[in-house]
Design a protein around this motif. Structure first.
Motif, PDB file in Angstrom:
ATOM      1  N   PHE A  42       0.807  -1.223   0.000  1.00  0.00           N
ATOM      2  CA  PHE A  42       0.000   0.000   0.000  1.00  0.00           C
ATOM      3  C   PHE A  42       0.841   1.275   0.000  1.00  0.00           C
ATOM      4  CE2 PHE A  42      -2.522  -3.398   1.700  1.00  0.00           C
ATOM      5  CZ  PHE A  42      -3.763  -3.210   1.109  1.00  0.00           C
ATOM      6  N   GLN A  43       2.103   1.132  -0.339  1.00  0.00           N
ATOM      7  CA  GLN A  43       3.013   2.266  -0.171  1.00  0.00           C
ATOM      8  C   GLN A  43       2.683   3.442  -1.099  1.00  0.00           C
ATOM      9  OE1 GLN A  43       5.421   2.507   2.138  1.00  0.00           O
ATOM     10  NE2 GLN A  43       5.534   0.449   2.923  1.00  0.00           N
ATOM     11  N   ASP A  44       2.046   3.165  -2.243  1.00  0.00           N
ATOM     12  CA  ASP A  44       1.770   4.283  -3.160  1.00  0.00           C
ATOM     13  C   ASP A  44       0.306   4.715  -3.131  1.00  0.00           C
ATOM     14  OD1 ASP A  44       0.825   1.988  -4.217  1.00  0.00           O
ATOM     15  OD2 ASP A  44       1.495   2.369  -6.276  1.00  0.00           O
ATOM     16  N   LYS A  45      -0.426   4.273  -2.090  1.00  0.00           N
ATOM     17  CA  LYS A  45      -1.847   4.644  -2.002  1.00  0.00           C
ATOM     18  C   LYS A  45      -2.022   5.879  -1.117  1.00  0.00           C
ATOM     19  CE  LYS A  45      -2.909   0.885  -4.210  1.00  0.00           C
ATOM     20  NZ  LYS A  45      -2.954   0.989  -5.677  1.00  0.00           N
ATOM     21  N   ASP A  46      -3.066   6.633  -1.442  1.00  0.00           N
ATOM     22  CA  ASP A  46      -3.412   7.786  -0.602  1.00  0.00           C
ATOM     23  C   ASP A  46      -4.218   7.314   0.598  1.00  0.00           C
ATOM     24  OD1 ASP A  46      -2.281   9.982  -2.007  1.00  0.00           O
ATOM     25  OD2 ASP A  46      -3.832   9.743  -3.544  1.00  0.00           O
ATOM     26  N   LYS A  67       0.531   9.660   1.083  1.00  0.00           N
ATOM     27  CA  LYS A  67       1.148   8.362   0.802  1.00  0.00           C
ATOM     28  C   LYS A  67       2.114   8.068   1.944  1.00  0.00           C
ATOM     29  CE  LYS A  67       0.998   8.684  -4.283  1.00  0.00           C
ATOM     30  NZ  LYS A  67      -0.212   9.504  -4.257  1.00  0.00           N
ATOM     31  N   MET A  68       2.056   6.855   2.459  1.00  0.00           N
ATOM     32  CA  MET A  68       2.805   6.595   3.704  1.00  0.00           C
ATOM     33  C   MET A  68       4.303   6.936   3.643  1.00  0.00           C
ATOM     34  SD  MET A  68       0.987   3.351   5.478  1.00  0.00           S
ATOM     35  CE  MET A  68       0.528   2.475   3.994  1.00  0.00           C
ATOM     36  N   PRO A  69       5.018   6.598   2.560  1.00  0.00           N
ATOM     37  CA  PRO A  69       6.446   6.958   2.579  1.00  0.00           C
ATOM     38  C   PRO A  69       6.674   8.478   2.607  1.00  0.00           C
ATOM     39  CG  PRO A  69       6.004   5.306   0.897  1.00  0.00           C
ATOM     40  CD  PRO A  69       4.670   5.796   1.377  1.00  0.00           C
ATOM     41  N   GLU A  70       5.606   9.225   2.287  1.00  0.00           N
ATOM     42  CA  GLU A  70       5.739  10.691   2.331  1.00  0.00           C
ATOM     43  C   GLU A  70       5.212  11.270   3.637  1.00  0.00           C
ATOM     44  OE1 GLU A  70       3.713  11.918  -1.251  1.00  0.00           O
ATOM     45  OE2 GLU A  70       5.040  10.624  -2.450  1.00  0.00           O
ATOM     46  N   ARG A 127       2.853  -5.910   9.204  1.00  0.00           N
ATOM     47  CA  ARG A 127       3.019  -5.443   7.826  1.00  0.00           C
ATOM     48  C   ARG A 127       2.166  -6.161   6.791  1.00  0.00           C
ATOM     49  NH1 ARG A 127       7.417  -7.824   4.669  1.00  0.00           N
ATOM     50  NH2 ARG A 127       7.467  -5.798   3.646  1.00  0.00           N
ATOM     51  N   GLN A 128       1.679  -7.352   7.116  1.00  0.00           N
ATOM     52  CA  GLN A 128       0.866  -8.096   6.145  1.00  0.00           C
ATOM     53  C   GLN A 128      -0.632  -7.824   6.302  1.00  0.00           C
ATOM     54  OE1 GLN A 128       2.234  -9.749   3.779  1.00  0.00           O
ATOM     55  NE2 GLN A 128       4.326  -9.980   4.541  1.00  0.00           N
ATOM     56  N   LEU A 129      -1.008  -7.149   7.362  1.00  0.00           N
ATOM     57  CA  LEU A 129      -2.430  -7.084   7.709  1.00  0.00           C
ATOM     58  C   LEU A 129      -3.288  -6.332   6.703  1.00  0.00           C
ATOM     59  CD1 LEU A 129      -2.170  -6.519  11.561  1.00  0.00           C
ATOM     60  CD2 LEU A 129      -3.134  -8.512  10.405  1.00  0.00           C
ATOM     61  N   GLY A 130      -2.682  -5.368   6.004  1.00  0.00           N
ATOM     62  CA  GLY A 130      -3.459  -4.575   5.050  1.00  0.00           C
ATOM     63  C   GLY A 130      -4.162  -5.448   4.026  1.00  0.00           C
ATOM     64  N   LYS A 131      -3.546  -6.550   3.680  1.00  0.00           N
ATOM     65  CA  LYS A 131      -4.088  -7.424   2.619  1.00  0.00           C
ATOM     66  C   LYS A 131      -5.392  -8.106   3.009  1.00  0.00           C
ATOM     67  CE  LYS A 131       0.546  -8.559   1.081  1.00  0.00           C
ATOM     68  NZ  LYS A 131       1.586  -9.586   1.258  1.00  0.00           N
ATOM     69  N   THR A 132      -5.695  -8.141   4.312  1.00  0.00           N
ATOM     70  CA  THR A 132      -6.920  -8.826   4.749  1.00  0.00           C
ATOM     71  C   THR A 132      -7.825  -7.909   5.579  1.00  0.00           C
ATOM     72  OG1 THR A 132      -5.746  -9.658   6.690  1.00  0.00           O
ATOM     73  CG2 THR A 132      -5.850 -11.116   4.777  1.00  0.00           C
ATOM     74  N   CYS A 133      -7.784  -6.618   5.287  1.00  0.00           N
ATOM     75  CA  CYS A 133      -8.539  -5.682   6.144  1.00  0.00           C
ATOM     76  C   CYS A 133     -10.042  -5.945   6.065  1.00  0.00           C
ATOM     77  CB  CYS A 133      -8.241  -4.248   5.734  1.00  0.00           C
ATOM     78  SG  CYS A 133      -8.821  -3.855   4.087  1.00  0.00           S
ATOM     79  N   ARG A 464      -7.583   5.385  -0.708  1.00  0.00           N
ATOM     80  CA  ARG A 464      -7.884   5.323  -2.142  1.00  0.00           C
ATOM     81  C   ARG A 464      -7.058   4.221  -2.772  1.00  0.00           C
ATOM     82  NH1 ARG A 464      -7.321  11.751  -2.818  1.00  0.00           N
ATOM     83  NH2 ARG A 464      -9.439  12.374  -2.256  1.00  0.00           N
ATOM     84  N   LEU A 465      -7.753   3.172  -3.192  1.00  0.00           N
ATOM     85  CA  LEU A 465      -7.017   2.013  -3.720  1.00  0.00           C
ATOM     86  C   LEU A 465      -6.950   2.058  -5.247  1.00  0.00           C
ATOM     87  CD1 LEU A 465      -8.443  -0.649  -1.278  1.00  0.00           C
ATOM     88  CD2 LEU A 465      -6.197   0.402  -1.233  1.00  0.00           C
TER      89      LEU A 465
END
Ligand code: FE2
Ligand code: FE2
Length: 465
Positions: A42-46, A67-70, A127-133, A464-465
């Motif tokens: 999800f690093q490039d998602k808003d 975006k999280m890295p920002e 870190r894996q949890l986003g995939k199963t929200c 925003r996916l």
């Protein structure tokens, strides 16, 4: 403070070039760590995130899509108190330490590194949890917790860089090198090496393990080392949200389970049975109790005597601040039996802090039991006895049942599946974890929240996916 500083801060970083350079050198390593070990996928998602841009009541919670890295991980301390004093211990009433006192240097560095290590560890665990929200609302909360744990790492690294010179910088580097659950370079504390790979684990973790953080930070917020105290005071404002996520998250699971219990078989209906929820509570509560350290501890006595780590609400809750020449009645194991032993209070301060924590956890249980009562279900959840399933301190090495009765290791082994999640329990919970990412939709094993975030409805597009 300039919102667009590279490292937002209220510590006049631009006036301390040496520190600024050190932190700017650490920043790209931190970002590398975040990309490698932060939320996967999800690093490039808003994401609609809260960013602290100041400590004032207005500034500290700025909401926007990021975006999280920002994310702008900043350094914020509560404003200094004029004439701050050491609030407890042997130096009670003397001026607070603005620099690291030489004789306490190692102890203080250890405290800061141990606290600092938990922050990136939890990001790695999750870190894996986003995939199963279960919903976009929950996904956003997960990421909010993650970026703030990142900021807490920054807070501790600021102290290491700013006050400990060369070895502080080395410690700051190592905080990015250890990895949760890695046998060769594990995180320092055991609860932070346990996998947190489904959302029931996540809610139990933020309820019980982040709450340990609250009590550790509260004890350090009393510290006579003022930069540490002011740092922790501000971290506590963010930490409150993490516990909210866990407390309400588990409450929503409990509500959904209760609703399904009235309809039929919870498993057949795709919910999480109450006995599995109870086992997850038992697991995370017992591991989180370990984080307070040994019941009888010379470290706790030394840290208190030195004025480094106080009791919970030391200033507000106590009138006597030396804790000297007082005793504490501790339950210990002696000759295969539980006995009461009198120990000097200063040596029992881990246990005193743990007691405050247990009281706080009980309030959470009362809230969930109220949910069960409101839904018309007669079963209740509970906290295990604090002696149950411990790996640190007085009770480690002995085995207890869930009520805290001493039992043989054989009996524990025979009965542990009643109390702790089994492989099948974990697999069952995992089998329910499918991502639900349509705004306004939610997984079948959890109830929607009572309200959205910051006045937004549950249906809001939090990510925003
Ligand atoms: Fe934290
Ligand atoms: Fe936290």
């Amino acid at each position: 403070m300039n919102l667009y500083d590279r490292i937002p801060n209220n510590v006049n970083l631009s006036e301390d070039k040496k520190l600024q350079r050190a932190l700017e050198k650490w920043l790209p390593n931190y970002l590398d760590w975040w990309r490698e070990m932060g939320p996967e996928g999800f690093q490039d998602k808003d994401v609609w995130l809260r960013t602290a841009i100041d400590v004032g009541s207005e500034g500290w919670a700025h909401f926007d899509y990021v975006k999280m890295p920002e994310y702008r991980w900043g350094i914020f301390l509560e404003p200094p108190q004029p004439d701050a004093k050491v609030g407890f211990g042997d130096n009670y009433g003397k001026p607070a330490y603005q620099e690291v006192p030489g004789e306490f240097r190692n102890a203080l560095r250890r405290i800061i590194v141990t606290q600092g290590d938990t922050e990136p560890a939890s990001v790695e665990q999750q870190r894996q949890l986003g995939k199963t929200c279960p919903s976009l609302y929950d996904l956003r909360n997960l990421f909010q917790v993650n970026v703030e744990e990142g900021r807490h790492l920054w807070a501790m690294v600021y102290l290491l860089h700013g006050y400990f010179g060369r070895d502080g910088r080395d410690e700051a580097d190592e905080l990015l090198e250890r990895r949760s659950g890695n046998p060769d370079k594990p995180r320092i504390l055991e609860a932070f090496n346990q996998p947190c790979d489904d959302w029931l684990n996540f809610f139990a973790f933020t309820m019980f393990t982040d709450r340990d953080g609250k009590y550790q930070l509260s004890a350090l917020a009393e510290s006579g080392f003022e930069p540490l105290a002011r740092t922790c005071q501000f971290m506590l404002t963010e930490e409150a949200h993490h516990m909210f996520v866990g407390d309400t998250g588990l409450g929503r699971v409990v509500r959904r389970t209760a609703q399904l219990m009235k309809q039929g078989d919870v498993r057949e209906l795709g919910g999480i049975p109450l006995d599995i929820i109870q086992k997850y509570i038992n697991f995370w509560f017992s591991y989180s109790l370990d984080l307070f350290g040994g019941e009888i501890s010379s470290n706790s006595a030394d840290f208190f005597a030195a004025g480094l780590k106080g009791r919970y609400k030391e200033r507000d809750q106590y009138t006597e601040h030396t804790a000297a020449n007082q005793n504490f009645n501790m339950t210990v194991v002696e000759d295969g039996q539980l006995k009461t032993r009198e120990v000097p209070l200063r040596n029992a301060l881990n246990e005193v802090l743990r007691g405050e924590y247990v009281k706080d956890c009980e309030k959470g249980l009362a809230r969930w039991n109220k949910v069960l009562a409101d839904e018309g279900v007669s079963e209740r959840l509970f906290l295990p006895n604090p002696r149950f399933h411990r790996h640190v301190g007085e009770y480690a090495g002995h085995t207890f049942d869930i009520q805290g009765n001493l039992i043989s290791r054989e009996e524990f082994e025979r009965r542990k599946d009643e109390w702790l999640p089994t492989m099948e329990d974990r697999e069952y919970v995992r089998s329910l974890m499918h991502p639900v990412v349509e705004p306004g939709k939610i997984a079948q094993w959890i109830a929607p929240p009572a309200a959205g975030i910051k006045g937004k409805p549950f249906e809001f597009e939090y990510v925003r996916l």
